[in-house]
Design a protein around this motif. Sequence first.
Motif, PDB file in Angstrom:
ATOM      1  N   GLY A   9       4.986 -10.036   8.091  1.00  0.00           N
ATOM      2  CA  GLY A   9       5.141  -8.761   7.405  1.00  0.00           C
ATOM      3  C   GLY A   9       5.502  -7.651   8.374  1.00  0.00           C
ATOM      4  N   TRP A  36       3.642 -17.528  -3.646  1.00  0.00           N
ATOM      5  CA  TRP A  36       3.536 -16.192  -3.068  1.00  0.00           C
ATOM      6  C   TRP A  36       3.300 -15.195  -4.207  1.00  0.00           C
ATOM      7  CZ3 TRP A  36       3.269 -14.982   2.014  1.00  0.00           C
ATOM      8  CH2 TRP A  36       3.750 -15.915   2.936  1.00  0.00           C
ATOM      9  N   ARG A  38       2.122 -10.816  -4.806  1.00  0.00           N
ATOM     10  CA  ARG A  38       2.062  -9.531  -4.111  1.00  0.00           C
ATOM     11  C   ARG A  38       1.288  -8.514  -4.928  1.00  0.00           C
ATOM     12  NH1 ARG A  38       8.504  -7.767  -4.532  1.00  0.00           N
ATOM     13  NH2 ARG A  38       8.534  -7.296  -6.787  1.00  0.00           N
ATOM     14  N   ARG A  45      -2.124  -7.839  -9.004  1.00  0.00           N
ATOM     15  CA  ARG A  45      -1.420  -8.828  -8.209  1.00  0.00           C
ATOM     16  C   ARG A  45      -0.421  -9.565  -9.104  1.00  0.00           C
ATOM     17  NH1 ARG A  45      -4.859 -12.363  -4.008  1.00  0.00           N
ATOM     18  NH2 ARG A  45      -5.585 -10.204  -3.677  1.00  0.00           N
ATOM     19  N   ASP A  90       9.582  -3.373  -3.452  1.00  0.00           N
ATOM     20  CA  ASP A  90       9.045  -4.620  -2.890  1.00  0.00           C
ATOM     21  C   ASP A  90       7.850  -4.356  -1.978  1.00  0.00           C
ATOM     22  OD1 ASP A  90      12.433  -5.696  -2.522  1.00  0.00           O
ATOM     23  OD2 ASP A  90      11.010  -6.352  -4.063  1.00  0.00           O
ATOM     24  N   ALA A  92       4.365  -3.990  -0.748  1.00  0.00           N
ATOM     25  CA  ALA A  92       3.117  -4.553  -1.254  1.00  0.00           C
ATOM     26  C   ALA A  92       2.451  -5.372  -0.165  1.00  0.00           C
ATOM     27  CB  ALA A  92       3.388  -5.445  -2.464  1.00  0.00           C
ATOM     28  N   TYR A  94       1.505  -9.040   0.555  1.00  0.00           N
ATOM     29  CA  TYR A  94       1.965 -10.351   0.079  1.00  0.00           C
ATOM     30  C   TYR A  94       0.927 -11.407   0.436  1.00  0.00           C
ATOM     31  CZ  TYR A  94       6.521  -8.574  -1.217  1.00  0.00           C
ATOM     32  OH  TYR A  94       7.546  -7.898  -1.836  1.00  0.00           O
ATOM     33  N   TYR A  95       0.570 -12.201  -0.571  1.00  0.00           N
ATOM     34  CA  TYR A  95      -0.448 -13.235  -0.416  1.00  0.00           C
ATOM     35  C   TYR A  95       0.164 -14.617  -0.634  1.00  0.00           C
ATOM     36  CZ  TYR A  95      -3.788  -9.407  -0.919  1.00  0.00           C
ATOM     37  OH  TYR A  95      -4.505  -8.238  -0.760  1.00  0.00           O
ATOM     38  N   GLY A 120      -3.403 -12.052   3.302  1.00  0.00           N
ATOM     39  CA  GLY A 120      -2.348 -11.107   2.959  1.00  0.00           C
ATOM     40  C   GLY A 120      -1.656 -10.511   4.165  1.00  0.00           C
ATOM     41  N   GLN A 122       1.146  -7.175   5.035  1.00  0.00           N
ATOM     42  CA  GLN A 122       1.759  -5.973   4.467  1.00  0.00           C
ATOM     43  C   GLN A 122       3.267  -5.986   4.680  1.00  0.00           C
ATOM     44  OE1 GLN A 122       0.275  -3.138   2.825  1.00  0.00           O
ATOM     45  NE2 GLN A 122       2.435  -2.669   2.442  1.00  0.00           N
TER      46      GLN A 122
END
Length: 127
Positions: A9, A36, A38, A45, A90, A92, A94-95, A120, A122
């Motif tokens: 990220g 994935w 976010r 989420r 976009d 967020a 992201y997980y 996660g 960023q």
Amino acid sequence: QVQLVESGGGLVQVGGSLRLSCAASGRTFSNLNMGWFRQAPGKERDFVAAISWSGRTTNYAASVKGRFTISRDATKNTVYLQMNSLKPEDTAVYYCAADYSTSISRASASMTQYDYWGQGTQVTCSS
């Protein structure tokens, strides 16, 4: 148990690209369907992309289709999210998520299918 560690990220300008990585450990990677998701500030989420453990099935949210690509490398136990043409929306956290299954190969958009989550990473897209 499955451990997931995201990386990649950062801050990128509008129209730029980033590649996120998620390294998995703890269970046989070939039994993990991966996804994935976010989460933007103040929002729920949301699903972004998923790939089945076979790699033959992928699934994308409409908002990222054609811009993002999910892939996996079994030799590295890693799943990737290549993000191109990034937009401010976009932005967020992201997980990465894993859906462990010995019998079902799927690329689910449902959070409830996933048993394990990373911490996660960023992603910020700014003009």
